[in-house]
Write an enzyme that holds these catalytic residues in place. Structure first.
Site, PDB file in Angstrom:
ATOM      1  N   TYR A  71     -16.759   2.369   7.499  1.00 35.71           N
ATOM      2  CA  TYR A  71     -15.289   2.419   7.532  1.00 35.71           C
ATOM      3  C   TYR A  71     -14.814   3.074   8.828  1.00 35.71           C
ATOM      4  O   TYR A  71     -13.943   2.535   9.530  1.00 35.71           O
ATOM      5  CB  TYR A  71     -14.772   3.196   6.313  1.00 35.71           C
ATOM      6  CG  TYR A  71     -13.293   3.520   6.383  1.00 35.71           C
ATOM      7  CD1 TYR A  71     -12.335   2.545   6.117  1.00 35.71           C
ATOM      8  CD2 TYR A  71     -12.842   4.802   6.717  1.00 35.71           C
ATOM      9  CE1 TYR A  71     -10.979   2.841   6.195  1.00 35.71           C
ATOM     10  CE2 TYR A  71     -11.502   5.104   6.789  1.00 35.71           C
ATOM     11  CZ  TYR A  71     -10.569   4.125   6.526  1.00 35.71           C
ATOM     12  OH  TYR A  71      -9.235   4.411   6.602  1.00 35.71           O
ATOM     13  N   ASP A  87      -3.170 -12.462   4.644  1.00 35.12           N
ATOM     14  CA  ASP A  87      -4.499 -11.847   4.762  1.00 35.12           C
ATOM     15  C   ASP A  87      -4.704 -11.621   6.251  1.00 35.12           C
ATOM     16  O   ASP A  87      -4.890 -12.571   7.017  1.00 35.12           O
ATOM     17  CB  ASP A  87      -5.565 -12.791   4.186  1.00 35.12           C
ATOM     18  CG  ASP A  87      -6.974 -12.231   4.353  1.00 35.12           C
ATOM     19  OD1 ASP A  87      -7.152 -11.268   5.135  1.00 35.12           O
ATOM     20  OD2 ASP A  87      -7.893 -12.759   3.709  1.00 35.12           O
ATOM     21  N   GLY A  90       0.822  -1.213   0.000  1.00 35.54           N
ATOM     22  CA  GLY A  90       0.000   0.000   0.000  1.00 35.54           C
ATOM     23  C   GLY A  90       0.853   1.258   0.000  1.00 35.54           C
ATOM     24  O   GLY A  90       2.069   1.199   0.183  1.00 35.54           O
ATOM     25  N   ASP A 101      -9.036  10.050  10.476  1.00 33.74           N
ATOM     26  CA  ASP A 101      -9.891  11.188  10.836  1.00 33.74           C
ATOM     27  C   ASP A 101     -11.378  10.821  10.736  1.00 33.74           C
ATOM     28  O   ASP A 101     -12.222  11.513  11.283  1.00 33.74           O
ATOM     29  CB  ASP A 101      -9.568  12.384   9.930  1.00 33.74           C
ATOM     30  CG  ASP A 101      -9.648  12.060   8.445  1.00 33.74           C
ATOM     31  OD1 ASP A 101      -9.367  10.897   8.064  1.00 33.74           O
ATOM     32  OD2 ASP A 101      -9.993  12.956   7.646  1.00 33.74           O
ATOM     33  N   ALA A 152      -5.140  -2.491   5.646  1.00 35.06           N
ATOM     34  CA  ALA A 152      -6.512  -2.145   6.040  1.00 35.06           C
ATOM     35  C   ALA A 152      -7.431  -2.229   4.834  1.00 35.06           C
ATOM     36  O   ALA A 152      -6.980  -2.139   3.688  1.00 35.06           O
ATOM     37  CB  ALA A 152      -6.565  -0.732   6.618  1.00 35.06           C
TER      38      ALA A 152
HETATM   39  N1  NAP Z   1      -5.911   6.656   2.574  1.00 35.23           N
HETATM   40  C1  NAP Z   1      -6.277   7.563   3.474  1.00 35.23           C
HETATM   41  O1  NAP Z   1      -6.719   8.665   3.131  1.00 35.23           O
HETATM   42  C2  NAP Z   1      -6.148   7.277   4.939  1.00 35.23           C
HETATM   43  C3  NAP Z   1      -6.474   8.275   5.865  1.00 35.23           C
HETATM   44  C4  NAP Z   1      -6.312   8.005   7.221  1.00 35.23           C
HETATM   45  C5  NAP Z   1      -5.873   6.766   7.640  1.00 35.23           C
HETATM   46  N2  NAP Z   1      -5.598   5.805   6.720  1.00 35.23           N
HETATM   47  C6  NAP Z   1      -5.138   4.502   7.205  1.00 35.23           C
HETATM   48  O2  NAP Z   1      -3.768   4.373   6.867  1.00 35.23           O
HETATM   49  C7  NAP Z   1      -3.457   3.000   6.619  1.00 35.23           C
HETATM   50  C8  NAP Z   1      -2.776   2.849   5.280  1.00 35.23           C
HETATM   51  O3  NAP Z   1      -3.658   3.301   4.268  1.00 35.23           O
HETATM   52  P1  NAP Z   1      -3.196   3.490   2.762  1.00 35.23           P
HETATM   53  O4  NAP Z   1      -3.690   4.801   2.316  1.00 35.23           O
HETATM   54  O5  NAP Z   1      -1.750   3.140   2.615  1.00 35.23           O
HETATM   55  O6  NAP Z   1      -4.082   2.378   2.069  1.00 35.23           O
HETATM   56  P2  NAP Z   1      -3.776   1.449   0.798  1.00 35.23           P
HETATM   57  O7  NAP Z   1      -2.825   2.114  -0.129  1.00 35.23           O
HETATM   58  O8  NAP Z   1      -5.133   1.034   0.318  1.00 35.23           O
HETATM   59  O9  NAP Z   1      -3.027   0.228   1.468  1.00 35.23           O
HETATM   60  C9  NAP Z   1      -3.678  -0.703   2.232  1.00 35.23           C
HETATM   61  C10 NAP Z   1      -3.020  -2.031   1.971  1.00 35.23           C
HETATM   62  O10 NAP Z   1      -3.681  -3.035   2.753  1.00 35.23           O
HETATM   63  C11 NAP Z   1      -3.813  -4.192   1.939  1.00 35.23           C
HETATM   64  N3  NAP Z   1      -4.911  -5.021   2.404  1.00 35.23           N
HETATM   65  C12 NAP Z   1      -6.245  -4.841   2.212  1.00 35.23           C
HETATM   66  N4  NAP Z   1      -6.916  -5.861   2.774  1.00 35.23           N
HETATM   67  C13 NAP Z   1      -5.985  -6.692   3.315  1.00 35.23           C
HETATM   68  C14 NAP Z   1      -6.052  -7.917   4.021  1.00 35.23           C
HETATM   69  N5  NAP Z   1      -7.228  -8.499   4.287  1.00 35.23           N
HETATM   70  N6  NAP Z   1      -4.903  -8.478   4.428  1.00 35.23           N
HETATM   71  C15 NAP Z   1      -3.707  -7.909   4.155  1.00 35.23           C
HETATM   72  N7  NAP Z   1      -3.579  -6.762   3.483  1.00 35.23           N
HETATM   73  C16 NAP Z   1      -4.712  -6.159   3.073  1.00 35.23           C
HETATM   74  C17 NAP Z   1      -4.048  -3.663   0.551  1.00 35.23           C
HETATM   75  O11 NAP Z   1      -3.710  -4.643  -0.399  1.00 35.23           O
HETATM   76  P3  NAP Z   1      -4.606  -4.834  -1.738  1.00 35.23           P
HETATM   77  O12 NAP Z   1      -4.674  -3.487  -2.353  1.00 35.23           O
HETATM   78  O13 NAP Z   1      -3.861  -5.855  -2.499  1.00 35.23           O
HETATM   79  O14 NAP Z   1      -5.946  -5.299  -1.250  1.00 35.23           O
HETATM   80  C18 NAP Z   1      -3.104  -2.446   0.506  1.00 35.23           C
HETATM   81  O15 NAP Z   1      -1.821  -2.820   0.051  1.00 35.23           O
HETATM   82  C19 NAP Z   1      -4.784   2.243   6.764  1.00 35.23           C
HETATM   83  O16 NAP Z   1      -4.884   1.757   8.065  1.00 35.23           O
HETATM   84  C20 NAP Z   1      -5.828   3.333   6.558  1.00 35.23           C
HETATM   85  O17 NAP Z   1      -7.034   3.010   7.210  1.00 35.23           O
HETATM   86  C21 NAP Z   1      -5.707   6.028   5.387  1.00 35.23           C
END
Ligand code: NAP
Length: 276
Positions: A127, A47, A23, A104, A66
């Site tokens: 979410y 997973d 991610g 947030d 996530a």
């Molecule tokens: N994006 C935002 O704006 C935001 C804001 C605040 C907090 N966050 C938090 O920050 C963290 C990182 O987010 P990010 O933006 O880096 O998200 P991301 O780019 O979507 O990365 C999440 C990763 O988790 C993997 N994943 C999904 N389901 C899974 C499972 N069951 N087992 C193992 N891996 C799994 C995904 O793989 P696949 O793609 O292959 O499914 C992806 O590589 C998360 O906890 C998110 O909730 C994100």
């Protein structure tokens, strides 16, 4: 001359696990912690809704895996909770100190000044509820790092969507009634390392970029900085009509005096575009 005897523990590099290694944040964490012995697991390797595979002894788990499909979580809240709550419980069960990345979206957005750690959460979406559930199971050895509106050079994020759309269209409609702090994943990863390396206490930490803006203002800044000629049409959240409700205001600040401070979101945008 007598040589100092190296301390085998101090000399050993920390061994840490990054979940969600493919991610956008997972990749930035691997860069920020490159001096450590990093084991990064992607979705195909573990997973997180299932118990972990056999792992070596670990000093730290950076839990970035996530379910991040905010609208998809409205259709399938059970699966989102299995990954976000169940996955965090599985990561905590490893037994090493843990960094859980939260959001947030645990807040309802009724405030008009920045949310601090002591503000009460009240998520509006499935979410957001799943991330609050994750916080509840992260355990006593966890830093719960809440951040917002993540973007970077890889993966699915607003910056990349705007760059793509802006090169294909002369104008685009963007929401102008949600305000937050777009946070560059490289800055969040560096702040996370600072938090851990300084040995700050476990608990909730708000780590988001300085400054704030609406999505429309962010889009305009992206086009401006990237030299893209695309007009932003400012629309409302209800005009966009997405399935999941989002907080109208979700600017995060830390009330902790020793919290790492992140650069302004415009600096994050600049740095991210430079790396693209
Ligand atoms: N994006 C935002 O704006 C935001 C804001 C605040 C907090 N966050 C938090 O920050 C963290 C990182 O987010 P990010 O933006 O880096 O998200 P991301 O780019 O979507 O990365 C999440 C990763 O988790 C993997 N994943 C999904 N389901 C899974 C499972 N069951 N087992 C193992 N891996 C799994 C995904 O793989 P696949 O793609 O292959 O499914 C992806 O590589 C998360 O906890 C998110 O909730 C994100």
């Amino acid at each position: 001359m007598e040589q100092p005897i190296p301390d085998p523990v101090a000399a050993r590099r920390r061994r840490l696990l990054v979940t969600g290694g493919g991610g956008q944040l997972g990749l930035a964490l691997q860069r920020a912690f490159a001096a450590d012995d990093v084991l990064a697991l992607g979705h195909a390797d573990w997973d997180v809704a299932l118990p972990p595979p056999p792992l070596p002894p670990l000093d730290l788990v950076l839990h970035a895996a996530a379910w991040t499909d905010v609208d998809g979580a409205e259709d399938d809240p059970q699966s989102a909770a299995a990954v976000n709550v169940g996955g965090t419980a599985n990561a905590a069960a490893i037994g090493a100190p843990l960094v859980l990345f939260s959001s947030d979206y645990v807040f309802d957005g009724r405030k008009r000044e920045p949310y601090v750690e002591s503000d009460g959460p009240n998520p509006l979406s499935s979410y957001g509820r799943s991330k609050l559930g994750a916080e509840a199971v992260a355990g006593d050895l966890a830093w719960v790092v809440r951040s917002s509106w993540l973007f970077g050079e890889t993966g699915h994020n607003f910056l990349r969507t705007m760059l793509r759309a802006g090169r294909e269209q002369d104008e685009g409609a963007v929401v102008d009634d949600q305000r937050g702090s777009p946070t560059y994943v490289g800055h969040l990863a560096a702040a996370t390392r600072e938090l851990v390396d300084a040995g700050r206490p476990h608990g909730i930490w708000h780590l988001a970029a300085g400054g704030d803006c609406t999505w429309a203002e962010f889009a305009e800044a992206i086009f401006d900085e990237a030299g893209i000629d695309c007009r932003v049409l400012r629309i409302t959240t209800s005009e966009l009509g997405r399935p999941a409700p989002r907080p109208a205001y979700s600017v995060l600040r830390s009330e902790r005096p020793d919290a790492p401070r992140l650069p302004h979101w415009r600096d994050g945008l600049h740095e991210s575009l430079a790396r693209l």
